[in-house]
Design a protein around this motif. Structure first.
Motif, mmCIF file in Angstrom:
data_model
loop_
_atom_site.group_PDB
_atom_site.id
_atom_site.type_symbol
_atom_site.label_atom_id
_atom_site.label_comp_id
_atom_site.label_asym_id
_atom_site.label_seq_id
_atom_site.Cartn_x
_atom_site.Cartn_y
_atom_site.Cartn_z
ATOM 1 N N ASP A 193 -64.357 20.873 -11.261
ATOM 2 C CA ASP A 193 -65.370 20.726 -12.307
ATOM 3 C C ASP A 193 -64.795 21.058 -13.687
ATOM 4 N N THR A 194 -63.581 21.546 -13.728
ATOM 5 C CA THR A 194 -62.940 21.866 -15.002
ATOM 6 C C THR A 194 -62.832 20.620 -15.869
ATOM 7 N N ALA A 195 -63.369 20.707 -17.082
ATOM 8 C CA ALA A 195 -63.398 19.559 -17.974
ATOM 9 C C ALA A 195 -64.033 19.969 -19.297
ATOM 10 N N VAL A 196 -63.934 19.083 -20.262
ATOM 11 C CA VAL A 196 -64.741 19.201 -21.470
ATOM 12 C C VAL A 196 -66.054 18.464 -21.195
ATOM 13 N N TYR A 197 -67.150 19.157 -21.413
ATOM 14 C CA TYR A 197 -68.471 18.593 -21.146
ATOM 15 C C TYR A 197 -69.116 18.175 -22.469
ATOM 16 N N TYR A 198 -69.633 16.940 -22.480
ATOM 17 C CA TYR A 198 -70.223 16.360 -23.675
ATOM 18 C C TYR A 198 -71.716 16.114 -23.472
ATOM 19 N N CYS A 199 -72.493 16.571 -24.425
ATOM 20 C CA CYS A 199 -73.916 16.252 -24.460
ATOM 21 C C CYS A 199 -74.085 14.872 -25.072
ATOM 22 N N THR A 200 -75.024 14.110 -24.552
ATOM 23 C CA THR A 200 -75.240 12.758 -25.059
ATOM 24 C C THR A 200 -76.731 12.475 -25.179
ATOM 25 N N ALA A 201 -77.038 11.458 -25.990
ATOM 26 C CA ALA A 201 -78.444 11.106 -26.184
ATOM 27 C C ALA A 201 -78.592 9.621 -26.451
ATOM 28 N N ARG A 202 -79.724 9.109 -26.065
ATOM 29 C CA ARG A 202 -80.153 7.733 -26.281
ATOM 30 C C ARG A 202 -79.164 6.725 -25.717
ATOM 31 N N PHE A 203 -79.389 6.327 -24.495
ATOM 32 C CA PHE A 203 -78.519 5.384 -23.827
ATOM 33 C C PHE A 203 -78.847 3.972 -24.279
ATOM 34 N N ASN A 204 -77.816 3.199 -24.616
ATOM 35 C CA ASN A 204 -78.022 1.825 -25.061
ATOM 36 C C ASN A 204 -78.107 0.898 -23.854
ATOM 37 N N PRO A 205 -78.445 -0.380 -24.059
ATOM 38 C CA PRO A 205 -78.570 -1.305 -22.919
ATOM 39 C C PRO A 205 -77.304 -1.425 -22.091
ATOM 40 N N GLY A 206 -76.159 -1.123 -22.666
ATOM 41 C CA GLY A 206 -74.914 -1.157 -21.912
ATOM 42 C C GLY A 206 -74.701 0.053 -21.037
ATOM 43 N N GLY A 207 -75.621 1.032 -21.147
ATOM 44 C CA GLY A 207 -75.526 2.211 -20.294
ATOM 45 C C GLY A 207 -74.742 3.355 -20.895
ATOM 46 N N LEU A 208 -74.274 3.180 -22.101
ATOM 47 C CA LEU A 208 -73.528 4.249 -22.762
ATOM 48 C C LEU A 208 -74.390 4.910 -23.830
ATOM 49 N N PRO A 209 -74.182 6.192 -24.067
ATOM 50 C CA PRO A 209 -74.983 6.886 -25.081
ATOM 51 C C PRO A 209 -74.599 6.485 -26.502
ATOM 52 N N ASP A 210 -75.615 6.509 -27.366
ATOM 53 C CA ASP A 210 -75.356 6.254 -28.777
ATOM 54 C C ASP A 210 -74.863 7.495 -29.506
ATOM 55 N N TYR A 211 -75.250 8.657 -29.012
ATOM 56 C CA TYR A 211 -74.909 9.909 -29.681
ATOM 57 C C TYR A 211 -74.139 10.831 -28.723
ATOM 58 N N TRP A 212 -73.133 11.505 -29.286
ATOM 59 C CA TRP A 212 -72.279 12.404 -28.515
ATOM 60 C C TRP A 212 -72.112 13.727 -29.265
ATOM 61 N N GLY A 213 -72.058 14.825 -28.497
ATOM 62 C CA GLY A 213 -71.684 16.098 -29.075
ATOM 63 C C GLY A 213 -70.171 16.210 -29.167
ATOM 64 N N GLN A 214 -69.715 17.351 -29.663
ATOM 65 C CA GLN A 214 -68.279 17.541 -29.847
ATOM 66 C C GLN A 214 -67.597 18.033 -28.579
ATOM 67 N N GLY A 215 -68.383 18.487 -27.613
ATOM 68 C CA GLY A 215 -67.829 18.925 -26.343
ATOM 69 C C GLY A 215 -67.665 20.424 -26.244
ATOM 70 N N THR A 216 -67.773 20.932 -25.023
ATOM 71 C CA THR A 216 -67.543 22.344 -24.743
ATOM 72 C C THR A 216 -66.690 22.452 -23.479
ATOM 73 N N GLN A 217 -65.715 23.343 -23.504
ATOM 74 C CA GLN A 217 -64.770 23.457 -22.394
ATOM 75 C C GLN A 217 -65.360 24.302 -21.277
ATOM 76 N N VAL A 218 -65.259 23.799 -20.075
ATOM 77 C CA VAL A 218 -65.596 24.553 -18.873
ATOM 78 C C VAL A 218 -64.343 24.629 -18.014
ATOM 79 N N THR A 219 -63.923 25.829 -17.693
ATOM 80 C CA THR A 219 -62.740 26.032 -16.873
ATOM 81 C C THR A 219 -63.120 26.854 -15.647
ATOM 82 N N VAL A 220 -62.834 26.320 -14.475
ATOM 83 C CA VAL A 220 -63.156 27.002 -13.226
ATOM 84 C C VAL A 220 -61.842 27.383 -12.548
ATOM 85 N N SER A 221 -61.635 28.666 -12.380
ATOM 86 C CA SER A 221 -60.407 29.151 -11.764
ATOM 87 C C SER A 221 -60.598 29.310 -10.253
ATOM 88 N N SER A 222 -59.517 29.091 -9.535
ATOM 89 C CA SER A 222 -59.585 29.183 -8.060
ATOM 90 C C SER A 222 -59.294 30.599 -7.583
#
Length: 119
Positions: A90-119
């Motif tokens: 699950d380790t990744a940069v997570y992006y918040c998004t809003a308003r999906f267009n007809p193509g299925g992609l969001p029109d708006y994106w956040g800058q991202g927040t890092q999530v790191t899961v250690s084993s």
């Protein structure tokens, strides 16, 4: 200017939990679906979860079903992602998004927040 600002990322051990928050400013998204994407190192950005405008419908990628929960508070113009039973993959940069267009992609994106899961 519309902004989506994520918070709540960080470092957690496998099996732990985090809750991401995303606050929108400059416009309301109460009539729009919102969601989360993520991008792991060396991988393409992928869909994680989405929630309808009313909050009545939610959607998840298979790998997070049963572990992640997306929710929203339209009064606060905020969307959340509760992540339980976290795994190193699950380790990744997570992006918040809003308003999906007809193509299925969001029109708006956040800058991202890092999530790191250690084993």
């Amino acid at each position: 200017q519309v902004q989506l600002v994520e918070s709540g990322g960080g470092l957690v051990q496998a099996g732990g939990s985090l809750r991401l928050s995303c606050a929108a400013s400059a416009r309301t998204f109460s009539s729009d679906a919102m969601g989360w994407f993520r991008q792991a190192p060396g991988k393409e950005r992928e869909f994680v979860a989405a929630i309808s405008a009313s909050g009545g419908n939610t959607y998840y990628t298979n790998s997070v079903k049963g572990r992640f929960t997306v929710s929203r508070d339209n009064a606060k113009n905020t969307v959340y992602l509760r992540m339980n039973s976290l795994k190193p993959e699950d380790t990744a940069v997570y992006y918040c998004t809003a308003r999906f267009n007809p193509g299925g992609l969001p029109d708006y994106w956040g800058q991202g927040t890092q999530v790191t899961v250690s084993s």
